[in-house]
Scaffold this active site. Sequence first.
Site, short mmCIF file in Angstrom:
data_model
loop_
_atom_site.label_atom_id
_atom_site.label_comp_id
_atom_site.label_asym_id
_atom_site.label_seq_id
_atom_site.Cartn_x
_atom_site.Cartn_y
_atom_site.Cartn_z
N HIS A 70 0.82 -1.23 0.00
CA HIS A 70 0.00 0.00 0.00
C HIS A 70 0.85 1.26 0.00
CE1 HIS A 70 0.07 1.08 4.39
NE2 HIS A 70 0.14 -0.23 4.59
N ASP A 93 5.73 2.03 6.86
CA ASP A 93 4.46 1.32 6.67
C ASP A 93 3.66 2.13 5.65
OD1 ASP A 93 2.02 0.08 6.81
OD2 ASP A 93 1.61 0.64 8.88
N GLU A 105 -5.20 1.73 2.58
CA GLU A 105 -5.08 0.58 3.46
C GLU A 105 -5.33 1.00 4.90
OE1 GLU A 105 -3.08 -2.48 6.03
OE2 GLU A 105 -2.80 -0.33 5.95
N GLU A 106 -4.79 2.15 5.26
CA GLU A 106 -4.82 2.57 6.67
C GLU A 106 -6.22 2.97 7.13
OE1 GLU A 106 -2.49 2.06 8.59
OE2 GLU A 106 -0.61 2.07 7.48
N HIS A 162 3.73 3.68 12.77
CA HIS A 162 2.63 4.65 12.99
C HIS A 162 3.05 5.83 13.87
CE1 HIS A 162 -1.18 2.36 11.58
NE2 HIS A 162 -0.12 1.96 10.92
#
Lengths: 350, 329, 351
Positions: free
Chosen positions: A65, A178, A206-207, A319
């Site tokens: 992603h 990420d 995606e998140e 994150h």
Amino acid sequence: MLLKTLSEARGVSGNEAAIREILLPAVEPFIDEHRVDALGNLICLRKARRERVAGGSERVLVAAHMDEIGLIITDINSDGSLRYAKVGGIDDRTLLSKQVLVGEKAVPGVIGFRPIHLIGRGGLEKKADISQTVVDIGASSKESAARLVQVGDYVTFRTGFEVLAEDGLRCAKGKAFDDRVGCAVLVEALQGDYAFDLYAVFTTQEEVGLRGARVAGYRINPDIAIALEGTVCDDLPKEKDADVTPVTQLGHGPAVSYRDSSVICDKNLVRLITETAAAEGIPWQYRRSAVGGTDAGALHLVREGVRAAVISVPCRYIHAPVSMVSLNDFDNAVRLVKAVLTHLEGGLEA
Amino acid sequence: MKALIKELVEAFGPSGYEEQVAELIRAKAQAVADDIRTDNLGNLIVLKKGTGGGKRVMISAHMDEIGLIVSYIDKKGFARFNPVGGLPISTMTGARVRFANGTVGVIYNEKDGWAGPGSLADCYIDTGATCPEDSPVQIGDVACINRPMEELGPRLTSKAMDDRIGCAVALQALLELPASPNDVYFVFSVQEEVGCRGAMVAAFGIEPDVAVAVDVTSWGDTPQAKPMAIELGKGPAIKVKDGGMLAHSGVKRWMVASAEAAGVPYQLEVLIGGTTDAYTIQTARAGVPTGCLSVPTRYVHSPSEVVDYNDVLNATRLMVQMLANPISW
Amino acid sequence: MDIVGLMRTLSSATGISGYECALAESVRQAFQPFADEFSVDTLGNLIALKRATRPVAGVRRSIMLAGHMDEIGMIVKEVKDGYLRATDVGGIDFRTLLGQEVVVHGVRDLPGVIGARPPHVLAATDYEKPVPWDQFFIDIGLPADQVSELVHVGDLVSLRREFIELAEGHVSGKAFDDRAGVASLAVCLEQLSSLQHSWDVYAIATTQEETGLKGATTAAYGINPDIGIAVDVGFGAQSGVAEHESIRMNAGPAIAIGPNVHPKMQARLMAVGDLNEVPYQKEVIPGASGTDGWAIQVARAGIPTAVLSIPLRYMHTTVETLNVKDIERAGRLMALFISGLDEAFAADLGL
């Protein structure tokens, strides 16, 4: 270095165009077709370069992603400061005292906090009240701020990529690993010659709920899907030195999921991955937790179901505004993904 | 039917690891099925073809049970784990689990055993190991609760009534089903406990005209139970609503009419929390009229789930009645 | 003067309280064109002297200007399994440390980060409280054996933050407290080079202010000036701070009023501002000002002292923000004040 470029590029969920613009030229020499779909997924096809093995896979989808967690401007206050909301899963407590970039023009700003001197007795023991914070771009009025930014502008952390050591673990720090690590691994994997059509999908959103992968998977309807991720690494010493799972450990190789919150990975595919790693002498580890979702969660549920797995690069402090990866893990993830795709030519045990 | 139930509930099959249950069902369904296949996620799909002119019906009972998966083995050999499905903390201290390789372990918690653990993160499995090297289980190994079936007068208790009792009802109905106009797809689904995932993809593939899930439901007839108009022994429940879906009103009418035609006692069910395969079947492709036939079950998700045997027999009779005749509402 | 450039240089340098010597060189370069001589005292204060350009025969008077060059930071207290535990030097709200980048000053400078456990593994209750001090780890991304070789208990850790320019003359970075004050001294010296003044000027970049005004205490004793001005930062208006707790941004330095300040010094500074149209504001400080001025005032037999505050948002974080115009105004106000110093004012102060 592509990973550096990708890490420093800005693409919060729903606003991944800048990442696509970096990836397309990077993969163009290796692909036969590409399209950008309605959700912004970049779908690339590298046709089979070798003859298909009878009973082997026909269409394999590998997803990474493009989007990252971030913030979005919700209002401009009369004093020129900006109200914001979180996009994706962010621990409030990591937002204090950070530099950010706002909107398409990358207007610099900061998120400050009340000076320690003005925090009364006992105040430091309480959780910081994040609702008191704003993005400060130095504008002194609503009008002045509105010349630089607007409501709806996406905000990213202003964090540079840097290799901390060229030897040992070869750690690098930066933001958005990420899942820009997954994107970078996928670009490398696309350069192999396989006996099936390889769909490399750089997904969006995606998140915020695996939304890009869902529609891309529907369109492609693959035999097998593999999500490439940057994943949780929780290997710091724990409170009271508790002997509990680190989920993954930095430098111990790419992580293979048996499951996460969004998918129970296909057992035979997981076995193929781990046996491939063992056969090729590639270090690997299980991702030892059920928390967190991945694009595999959406991909394995499209149409009549797809056999799916996840291969990840461990990222410490995922994150957060700054996270850390080991380039050894990254290189081994590239080796593993390429080897797995080669081994998939013979198909997968039912 | 008790022997069948015992075999099913005692089989090993946490979500994602339902093969043993699927093999068991396949062996028994073989004789009467027109087609049997396993899809990409492991759903066992058994077709009983109709004589023509009827509907394409999907029945879904899930094979998986709640369980756990080993996430870490500490220096002293204790295994930490993640839940697979909703594992209630309240019944875990002292519970026993069984792994696919037969290893048995005891769950305990690191806090005081009397006060009860704060969360599953405080719990560990003691397999008798003293270090990671001599641990009989490894990271990624899956376990289910270890409890045999026992009879409590007219009732039966075991682990995994949820939803092997549904599997038993569906399988028994398949075996008893006379010739009918309907093509019936009996889906023994996977991964219900982690989000009704198996039924979602099965429904996409089958494209049914109508679907019914068979699952357990909650109860309201024990001391201080949460108020619910469901009692054990009063017949199977026809679902009106649960935490995830509203039953299609036509399907509900058809089920009620079938129960009355067969003289089967029934209860209408409104469940506050929880849902079933019907939740994801309902929204497959362009939508499927979907309902749910429930077996009232006490202590759902505990190691000792309790059903009434008569309710099970009546649920089977009701299902046969529903499927044996032309379907309309 | 390129104040933005100067702030960039000063902010980017490292000088945690007690360890300011590397930074002192940058300050010396900034003061160099305008000063006659330099000295460094035993506590590390950098003292620039600009001699009177029209001295009065028979009297030799001096003013001391103090801006502290030290910054807050951290110090390693434990090396554990390849990670470092640290404690603060000078007052950090540790809640602002999650996800910060740092430089560990070990055998060599080592970049690192202060890690936050990912939200994925946190329980809902974890979010409701700050991360406890002993769960902060500095991670320099090296294997444990290498870390033990390169880092030892007592090594300093500085916060790492790039200097950036924001809108309308605002800039943001670390250690603006009190490099802003130091920069205002440079501005003052530059302005004085085109003015005449009868008093010697000691512009001092002081040390260890954050750990108890140590540098200013010894510098004031050593120099024994006639009068003194401390320039520090004040709480600029910001979100989460009430109007009555703060001073306005981009409205000039705040002239302090209160027991730390000699009333005639304060009145003269305001008069100079009014006369020359240098914007300033007033700030009431009812007790300890927490600035070098608090130490200067009671050096030896007592020194008439004033305190100027440059408005600064988010004090003691890595995103301290100010407007460079306020630095310029503070420097100019001091220069004009100094050029007007004469024997009449000295007499007025009772010197």
